[in-house]
Design an enzyme around this catalytic site. Structure first.
Site, short mmCIF file in Angstrom:
data_model
loop_
_atom_site.label_atom_id
_atom_site.label_comp_id
_atom_site.label_asym_id
_atom_site.label_seq_id
_atom_site.Cartn_x
_atom_site.Cartn_y
_atom_site.Cartn_z
N ASP A 1 -2.16 -8.29 -2.94
CA ASP A 1 -1.69 -7.07 -3.60
C ASP A 1 -0.25 -7.21 -4.10
O ASP A 1 0.44 -8.19 -3.80
CB ASP A 1 -1.81 -5.88 -2.64
CG ASP A 1 -1.32 -6.18 -1.23
OD1 ASP A 1 -0.60 -7.18 -1.04
OD2 ASP A 1 -1.68 -5.44 -0.30
N ASN B 1 -3.66 2.47 9.67
CA ASN B 1 -4.81 3.32 9.35
C ASN B 1 -6.03 2.50 8.95
O ASN B 1 -6.99 3.02 8.42
CB ASN B 1 -4.43 4.32 8.24
CG ASN B 1 -3.97 3.60 6.97
OD1 ASN B 1 -4.03 2.38 6.88
ND2 ASN B 1 -3.52 4.36 5.99
N HIS C 1 -6.00 0.00 6.73
CA HIS C 1 -6.03 -0.55 5.37
C HIS C 1 -5.95 -2.07 5.41
O HIS C 1 -5.29 -2.65 6.26
CB HIS C 1 -4.99 0.09 4.44
CG HIS C 1 -3.57 -0.28 4.64
ND1 HIS C 1 -2.58 0.64 4.93
CD2 HIS C 1 -2.93 -1.47 4.53
CE1 HIS C 1 -1.42 0.02 5.00
NE2 HIS C 1 -1.60 -1.26 4.77
N GLU D 1 -6.60 1.83 1.06
CA GLU D 1 -6.36 2.91 2.01
C GLU D 1 -7.68 3.59 2.38
O GLU D 1 -8.68 3.46 1.65
CB GLU D 1 -5.43 3.95 1.37
CG GLU D 1 -4.05 3.40 0.99
CD GLU D 1 -3.08 3.33 2.17
OE1 GLU D 1 -3.54 3.17 3.33
OE2 GLU D 1 -1.87 3.40 1.93
#
Ligand code: GLP
Length: 243
Positions: free
Chosen positions: A67, A136, A138, A143
């Site tokens: 990313d 979380n 990801h 996400e």
């Protein structure tokens, strides 16, 4: 899932480096998928050490990063381009043409995502994908969502991720709100996956990743369905698993 637990981050990253080295020996011109974040730093240091000692040869590899932040030019101190050159690429002797990251400043983001996805395909797909994990769940910057993402795409970062990344920027307003990331399907198509996590703060999300329902609300849970995943954990990150 193949779960390996060691005492600390250093030991974990020695195992991770051994798996990367095995991949290089099996296929010197392999395609590596690489993450950023604090998690891979000891691994990158170990790979740099192996390269300097002549024990790991990166001269024929192709790399694809997961990313990049939208809006940051590659020269920006906090861009993932800069992170990778500083922490790994400059130390393992790869040339710019061997490495790939999405461009955070592409004006046509959809075209840039399609270009990136096509480049991965043209390289024959990722042989070994290394992953960290967000609190979380990801992976890359995928996400929690209503559905698993597919190809490389632009995403809005959640408030918790923006908060987690705050430490790298001067003010919260400086933290990018969006990123380009390989999709869940892109990641899932890697032939082999190595997910690394350490520290107590990752224990609960590791439990959900390994034992929880497979759902896009916990993107990492999709890895339960992959046939060749190694989970490298320290004792703290593994604490909520009943092993
Ligand atoms: C960022 C990256 C992820 C990484 C995550 C965890 O969000 N895009 O690829 O896994 O941070 O970061 P850390 O390793 O610092 O906990």
């Amino acid at each position: 899932m193949h779960i390996i637990v060691r005492e600390n981050a250093q030991e974990i990253c020695e195992v991770a480096a051994a798996l990367v080295r095995a991949q290089l020996l099996r296929k010197p011109n392999c395609v590596l998928g690489l993450p950023t974040g604090s998690t891979p730093l000891p691994l990158y240091a170990e790979l740099a050490r192996l390269a300097a000692a002549g024990q790991a040869d990166f001269s024929q590899v192709t790399t694809f990063n997961l990313d990049e932040y939208v809006g940051l030019p590659r020269e920006h101190e906090q861009s993932y381009h800069n992170f990778m050159w500083t922490n790994l690429f400059s130390k393992i002797g790869v040339r710019p043409e061997q490495v790939n990251l999405p461009s955070g400043i592409a004006t046509d983001t959809a075209a840039e995502c399609a270009r990136y996805e096509a480049a991965i395909d043209a390289a024959g797909g990722v042989d070994l994908q290394v992953l960290g994990i967000g609190h979380n769940g990801h992976i890359g910057f995928n996400e929690p969502a209503e559905a698993f993402s597919e190809q490389t795409c632009m995403v809005e970062l959640t408030p918790s991720t923006i908060q987690a990344n705050r430490r790298f920027f001067e003010t919260e307003a400086d933290v990018p709100r969006r990123a380009l990331t390989m999709g869940i399907r892109t990641i899932f198509r890697a032939k082999e996956i190595l997910l690394i996590a350490y520290g107590a703060a990752k224990a609960d999300i590791i439990r959900q990743t390994v034992c929880g329902p497979i759902q896009p609300g916990v993107p990492s849970s999709v890895l339960q369905l992959h046939s060749n995943v190694h989970l490298l954990l320290d004792r703290e990150a593994a604490a909520a698993l009943s092993l």
